[in-house]
Design a protein around this motif. Structure first.
Motif, PDB file in Angstrom:
ATOM      1  N   LYS A  51      41.493  51.202  -9.156  1.00  0.00           N
ATOM      2  CA  LYS A  51      40.337  50.313  -9.258  1.00  0.00           C
ATOM      3  C   LYS A  51      39.084  51.096  -9.636  1.00  0.00           C
ATOM      4  O   LYS A  51      38.306  50.677 -10.498  1.00  0.00           O
ATOM      5  CB  LYS A  51      40.128  49.589  -7.927  1.00  0.00           C
ATOM      6  N   ARG A  52      38.879  52.249  -9.009  1.00  0.00           N
ATOM      7  CA  ARG A  52      37.695  53.061  -9.293  1.00  0.00           C
ATOM      8  C   ARG A  52      37.714  53.597 -10.720  1.00  0.00           C
ATOM      9  O   ARG A  52      36.692  53.607 -11.407  1.00  0.00           O
ATOM     10  CB  ARG A  52      37.607  54.233  -8.302  1.00  0.00           C
ATOM     11  N   GLU A  53      38.882  54.056 -11.189  1.00  0.00           N
ATOM     12  CA  GLU A  53      38.964  54.637 -12.527  1.00  0.00           C
ATOM     13  C   GLU A  53      38.675  53.594 -13.604  1.00  0.00           C
ATOM     14  O   GLU A  53      37.910  53.856 -14.538  1.00  0.00           O
ATOM     15  CB  GLU A  53      40.355  55.249 -12.744  1.00  0.00           C
ATOM     16  N   ILE A  54      39.290  52.421 -13.482  1.00  0.00           N
ATOM     17  CA  ILE A  54      39.049  51.366 -14.469  1.00  0.00           C
ATOM     18  C   ILE A  54      37.599  50.914 -14.413  1.00  0.00           C
ATOM     19  O   ILE A  54      36.949  50.704 -15.451  1.00  0.00           O
ATOM     20  CB  ILE A  54      39.994  50.167 -14.222  1.00  0.00           C
ATOM     21  N   ARG A  55      37.081  50.790 -13.206  1.00  0.00           N
ATOM     22  CA  ARG A  55      35.689  50.371 -13.023  1.00  0.00           C
ATOM     23  C   ARG A  55      34.720  51.376 -13.666  1.00  0.00           C
ATOM     24  O   ARG A  55      33.778  50.988 -14.354  1.00  0.00           O
ATOM     25  CB  ARG A  55      35.411  50.243 -11.527  1.00  0.00           C
ATOM     26  N   ASN A  56      34.985  52.662 -13.472  1.00  0.00           N
ATOM     27  CA  ASN A  56      34.115  53.695 -14.049  1.00  0.00           C
ATOM     28  C   ASN A  56      34.174  53.697 -15.575  1.00  0.00           C
ATOM     29  O   ASN A  56      33.172  53.984 -16.244  1.00  0.00           O
ATOM     30  CB  ASN A  56      34.499  55.070 -13.502  1.00  0.00           C
ATOM     31  N   LYS A  57      35.359  53.398 -16.118  1.00  0.00           N
ATOM     32  CA  LYS A  57      35.484  53.329 -17.571  1.00  0.00           C
ATOM     33  C   LYS A  57      34.610  52.205 -18.136  1.00  0.00           C
ATOM     34  O   LYS A  57      33.903  52.385 -19.142  1.00  0.00           O
ATOM     35  CB  LYS A  57      36.949  53.088 -17.963  1.00  0.00           C
ATOM     36  N   ILE A  58      34.660  51.048 -17.489  1.00  0.00           N
ATOM     37  CA  ILE A  58      33.883  49.901 -17.965  1.00  0.00           C
ATOM     38  C   ILE A  58      32.390  50.182 -17.842  1.00  0.00           C
ATOM     39  O   ILE A  58      31.605  49.893 -18.749  1.00  0.00           O
ATOM     40  CB  ILE A  58      34.266  48.639 -17.167  1.00  0.00           C
ATOM     41  N   ILE A  59      31.995  50.771 -16.716  1.00  0.00           N
ATOM     42  CA  ILE A  59      30.583  51.087 -16.497  1.00  0.00           C
ATOM     43  C   ILE A  59      30.105  52.119 -17.514  1.00  0.00           C
ATOM     44  O   ILE A  59      28.941  52.120 -17.926  1.00  0.00           O
ATOM     45  CB  ILE A  59      30.370  51.590 -15.054  1.00  0.00           C
ATOM     46  N   GLY A  60      31.002  53.009 -17.942  1.00  0.00           N
ATOM     47  CA  GLY A  60      30.629  54.002 -18.944  1.00  0.00           C
ATOM     48  C   GLY A  60      30.178  53.386 -20.251  1.00  0.00           C
ATOM     49  O   GLY A  60      29.414  53.988 -21.008  1.00  0.00           O
ATOM     50  N   PHE A  61      30.631  52.156 -20.537  1.00  0.00           N
ATOM     51  CA  PHE A  61      30.238  51.475 -21.767  1.00  0.00           C
ATOM     52  C   PHE A  61      29.005  50.594 -21.591  1.00  0.00           C
ATOM     53  O   PHE A  61      28.410  50.174 -22.584  1.00  0.00           O
ATOM     54  CB  PHE A  61      31.399  50.607 -22.276  1.00  0.00           C
ATOM     55  N   GLY A  62      28.651  50.263 -20.332  1.00  0.00           N
ATOM     56  CA  GLY A  62      27.542  49.321 -20.177  1.00  0.00           C
ATOM     57  C   GLY A  62      26.685  49.488 -18.952  1.00  0.00           C
ATOM     58  O   GLY A  62      25.866  48.613 -18.667  1.00  0.00           O
ATOM     59  N   ALA A  63      26.863  50.566 -18.176  1.00  0.00           N
ATOM     60  CA  ALA A  63      26.088  50.826 -16.957  1.00  0.00           C
ATOM     61  C   ALA A  63      26.314  49.724 -15.920  1.00  0.00           C
ATOM     62  O   ALA A  63      27.081  48.782 -16.140  1.00  0.00           O
ATOM     63  CB  ALA A  63      24.611  50.976 -17.280  1.00  0.00           C
ATOM     64  N   HIS A  64      25.656  49.853 -14.778  1.00  0.00           N
ATOM     65  CA  HIS A  64      25.827  48.871 -13.698  1.00  0.00           C
ATOM     66  C   HIS A  64      24.994  47.607 -13.939  1.00  0.00           C
ATOM     67  O   HIS A  64      25.450  46.496 -13.664  1.00  0.00           O
ATOM     68  CB  HIS A  64      25.415  49.488 -12.355  1.00  0.00           C
ATOM     69  N   ILE A  65      23.774  47.817 -14.437  1.00  0.00           N
ATOM     70  CA  ILE A  65      22.840  46.697 -14.615  1.00  0.00           C
ATOM     71  C   ILE A  65      22.162  46.846 -15.971  1.00  0.00           C
ATOM     72  O   ILE A  65      21.805  47.951 -16.385  1.00  0.00           O
ATOM     73  CB  ILE A  65      21.782  46.682 -13.495  1.00  0.00           C
ATOM     74  N   GLN A  66      21.971  45.730 -16.669  1.00  0.00           N
ATOM     75  CA  GLN A  66      21.211  45.727 -17.919  1.00  0.00           C
ATOM     76  C   GLN A  66      19.973  44.864 -17.762  1.00  0.00           C
ATOM     77  O   GLN A  66      20.017  43.795 -17.134  1.00  0.00           O
ATOM     78  CB  GLN A  66      22.063  45.201 -19.074  1.00  0.00           C
ATOM     79  N   ILE A  67      18.875  45.333 -18.344  1.00  0.00           N
ATOM     80  CA  ILE A  67      17.613  44.582 -18.368  1.00  0.00           C
ATOM     81  C   ILE A  67      17.363  44.194 -19.827  1.00  0.00           C
ATOM     82  O   ILE A  67      17.205  45.067 -20.686  1.00  0.00           O
ATOM     83  CB  ILE A  67      16.450  45.422 -17.827  1.00  0.00           C
ATOM     84  N   VAL A  68      17.365  42.899 -20.106  1.00  0.00           N
ATOM     85  CA  VAL A  68      17.277  42.427 -21.492  1.00  0.00           C
ATOM     86  C   VAL A  68      16.267  41.289 -21.590  1.00  0.00           C
ATOM     87  O   VAL A  68      15.676  40.855 -20.597  1.00  0.00           O
ATOM     88  CB  VAL A  68      18.661  41.954 -21.998  1.00  0.00           C
ATOM     89  N   ASN A  69      16.135  40.773 -22.814  1.00  0.00           N
ATOM     90  CA  ASN A  69      15.220  39.672 -23.076  1.00  0.00           C
ATOM     91  C   ASN A  69      15.679  38.411 -22.349  1.00  0.00           C
ATOM     92  O   ASN A  69      16.872  38.117 -22.275  1.00  0.00           O
ATOM     93  CB  ASN A  69      15.161  39.414 -24.586  1.00  0.00           C
ATOM     94  N   TYR A  70      14.705  37.651 -21.850  1.00  0.00           N
ATOM     95  CA  TYR A  70      15.001  36.435 -21.086  1.00  0.00           C
ATOM     96  C   TYR A  70      15.262  35.269 -22.049  1.00  0.00           C
ATOM     97  O   TYR A  70      14.533  34.271 -22.087  1.00  0.00           O
ATOM     98  CB  TYR A  70      13.832  36.093 -20.171  1.00  0.00           C
ATOM     99  N   ASP A  71      16.311  35.402 -22.853  1.00  0.00           N
ATOM    100  CA  ASP A  71      16.617  34.334 -23.813  1.00  0.00           C
ATOM    101  C   ASP A  71      18.036  33.806 -23.654  1.00  0.00           C
ATOM    102  O   ASP A  71      18.442  32.886 -24.344  1.00  0.00           O
ATOM    103  CB  ASP A  71      16.415  34.827 -25.249  1.00  0.00           C
ATOM    104  N   TYR A  72      18.784  34.413 -22.714  1.00  0.00           N
ATOM    105  CA  TYR A  72      20.175  34.013 -22.450  1.00  0.00           C
ATOM    106  C   TYR A  72      21.034  34.053 -23.698  1.00  0.00           C
ATOM    107  O   TYR A  72      21.971  33.276 -23.885  1.00  0.00           O
ATOM    108  CB  TYR A  72      20.250  32.629 -21.792  1.00  0.00           C
ATOM    109  N   ASN A  73      20.718  34.972 -24.576  1.00  0.00           N
ATOM    110  CA  ASN A  73      21.532  35.210 -25.754  1.00  0.00           C
ATOM    111  C   ASN A  73      22.685  36.130 -25.343  1.00  0.00           C
ATOM    112  O   ASN A  73      22.465  37.273 -24.965  1.00  0.00           O
ATOM    113  CB  ASN A  73      20.681  35.864 -26.850  1.00  0.00           C
ATOM    114  N   SER A  74      23.905  35.617 -25.399  1.00  0.00           N
ATOM    115  CA  SER A  74      25.058  36.397 -24.950  1.00  0.00           C
ATOM    116  C   SER A  74      25.750  37.138 -26.085  1.00  0.00           C
ATOM    117  O   SER A  74      26.784  37.759 -25.874  1.00  0.00           O
ATOM    118  CB  SER A  74      26.078  35.475 -24.267  1.00  0.00           C
TER     119      SER A  74
END
Length: 414
Positions: A51-74
Motif C-alpha cells: 500500500k505504501r509503495e503504490i501510494r508513494n508512486k502516485i504521490i510522486g506524480f502529483g504530490a499530496h495536495i494541489q492548489i489550483v484555480n477555483y474553476d473546477y476544471n478537471s
C-alpha cells in the motif's frame, strides 16, 4: 512455591508419569502459534508495504495536495493562477508541510514515423522535488531547469520509449492544439520507469517555461502549486488548513484558489488500496481463530490425558480454581513460546526480504519489482497483544472441563 505453576511446568516438560501424549500435543500447539504469528507478521508487513509503495508512486506524480484555480476544471488544459511567493511561504510555515512546488500541464501528441500517442506534458520548475524521480530514472540525466535559458530536454517513460522506439538523445516531435497546431521538438535526456502503466503511458516532464509559453501566459502565471507533506495520514487535517489559507487569497484579476488532494484526484486507485486493509484484516482474524482452536483442541486432549491426575488432586483437597490455573499456566507457556519464536521467524523473513529482495515480482502485474515490506513496530506490538489476549480468552472455557471431573470418575477412567 506456586504449586499450580510447578505442576504446569512438569506437564510441559513431560516429567509427570503416565500417558505421554502431552509432549507431541504441546509441540503441535506451539507450532500452530508459531505459524500463525509468522504468517500474520508477513501478511501485515507485505500488505502495508504494498500500500505504501503504490501510494508513494502516485504521490510522486502529483504530490499530496494541489492548489489550483477555483474553476473546477478537471482537464489538463487549465486556467492559470498568479505566482505568489508570500502565499507559498505561508504554506511552508504550516507544520507537516515538506515542500511546495509550482507546476503546469498541457495535453499534447507525440508522433513518430510509425506511431502516435496522446500524452500529458507536465512542466516543472527549479523548485521541483527530485527525490522520487531520482529513484525511478533508469537511463540518462535529469534536465537542468534552473538555468536562465529554457531547457529543451524532456523526461519520457520507458513504456513510451519502447512504444515509439525512442532512446536517449532522440528528438521527440510533439504537437499541441490550440487555435492552430503548435509543434515542438524536445530532446530525450532521461527515461523513467515507475511500473504504473496508467501513468507511464501518459506523463512526460519538461521545463515549465515551455508550458507557460505554449499557453500564452505571462511569466508570473502557472497552473498551480503542489504541496508535499511529511505524512500521508495528515492529508485531511492539512488540506483543510491549506484550503482555508487559499480561500483568503484573491488574485489581482479577481481569481480564487481551491485545493484538491491526491485521494480526490485518484479515487479508484485509493479505493482499491483501501480494500487491501480489509483483506489483511480478514486474514489476521482467520489465522487467530485457527490458532486459537488449535490451542483449544490441544488443551482438551491434555486435560483428558491428565484425568487421573485431576482426580488425585481433587481427592487431596485441591480446589477447582487451582486446578484450572494449572492448565491456564500450561496454555500460557505454549502461547508465550509460540509468540516469541513466531516473532523471530516472521521479523527475520521480513528483514531478509526488505534488504535483499529475495522474492521478486512481475512489475507488469504487481506494479513492483520485489515483494514490498514495511515493518511497523507499533503494528507488531498490537498484533502480539491481540493474539495473546484472544488466545488466552479462548483457553478459559476449556479449562472449566477439568473442574467437572470427580475423583470417582477419574479412577474409573484410569
Amino acid at each position: 512455591m506456586n504449586l499450580n505453576l510447578y505442576i504446569a511446568n512438569k506437564i510441559r516438560k513431560g516429567e509427570i508419569t503416565g500417558k505421554k501424549l502431552s509432549g507431541p500435543i504441546i509441540t503441535v500447539a506451539t507450532i500452530g502459534i508459531v505459524l500463525g504469528i509468522t504468517v500474520m507478521i508477513l501478511s501485515l508487513s507485505i500488505g502495508t508495504g504494498f500500500k505504501r509503495e503504490i501510494r508513494n508512486k502516485i504521490i510522486g506524480f502529483g504530490a499530496h495536495i494541489q492548489i489550483v484555480n477555483y474553476d473546477y476544471n478537471s482537464s489538463y488544459e487549465t486556467n492559470p493562477i498568479e505566482r505568489d511567493s508570500a502565499f507559498v511561504n505561508q504554506v511552508l510555515k504550516i507544520p507537516g508541510v515538506k515542500n511546495v512546488q509550482e507546476f503546469a500541464t498541457k495535453p499534447g501528441l507525440l508522433k513518430t514515423k510509425e506511431n502516435i500517442q496522446g500524452v500529458i506534458i507536465k512542466g516543472i520548475g527549479k523548485d521541483f522535488n527530485w527525490d522520487y524521480f531520482d529513484q525511478i530514472i533508469v537511463e540518462g540525466q535529469k534536465p537542468d531547469v534552473t538555468q536562465e535559458k529554457t531547457s529543451n530536454d524532456i523526461i519520457i517513460s520507458r513504456t513510451l520509449a519502447r512504444l515509439l522506439k525512442l532512446k536517449i538523445g532522440d528528438k521527440v516531435p510533439t504537437y499541441f492544439f490550440q487555435d492552430r497546431i503548435r509543434p515542438r521538438n524536445f530532446r530525450i535526456s532521461a527515461i523513467y520507469d515507475s511500473s504504473l502503466p496508467e501513468f507511464d503511458k501518459v506523463f512526460l516532464f519538461v521545463d515549465i517555461r515551455h508550458i507557460i509559453k505554449l499557453n500564452k501566459w505571462n511569466d508570473n502565471q502557472v497552473t498551480g502549486y503542489e504541496v508535499t507533506l511529511n505524512e500521508f495520514d495528515d492529508i485531511p487535517e492539512l488540506s483543510s488548513q491549506i484550503d482555508l489559507l487559499a480561500a483568503s487569497k484573491i488574485s489581482p484579476d479577481g481569481g480564487l484558489l481551491r485545493t484538491t488532494t491526491i485521494i480526490q484526484q485518484q479515487p479508484q486507485i485509493f479505493g482499491w488500496l483501501n480494500l487491501l486493509d480489509t483483506n489483511v484484516a480478514v486474514i489476521l482474524i482467520l489465522i487467530v481463530l485457527v490458532a486459537g482452536f488449535n490451542m483449544i483442541s490441544g488443551l482438551l486432549i491434555i486435560i483428558l490425558e491428565r484425568t487421573a491426575m485431576i482426580g488425585i488432586l481433587k481427592a487431596l483437597g485441591k480446589q477447582n480454581h487451582n486446578i484450572r490455573k494449572v492448565f491456564i499456566y500450561l496454555a500460557t507457556f505454549i502461547i508465550a513460546k509460540g509468540v516469541l519464536i513466531g516473532n523471530f521467524i516472521g521479523i527475520s523473513i521480513c528483514l531478509l526480504q526488505k534488504y535483499f529482495g529475495i522474492i521478486s515480482l512481475d512489475p507488469e502485474n504487481y506494479y513492483l519489482n520485489t515483494v514490498p515490506i514495511h515493518l511497523n513496530l507499533l503494528h507488531i506490538l498490537y498484533l502480539n497483544m491481540g493474539t495473546i489476549v484472544v488466545s488466552y480468552l479462548m483457553m478459559i472455557a476449556p479449562s472449566y472441563l477439568a473442574t467437572k471431573i470427580t475423583p470417582v470418575e477419574a479412577i474409573r477412567f484410569d
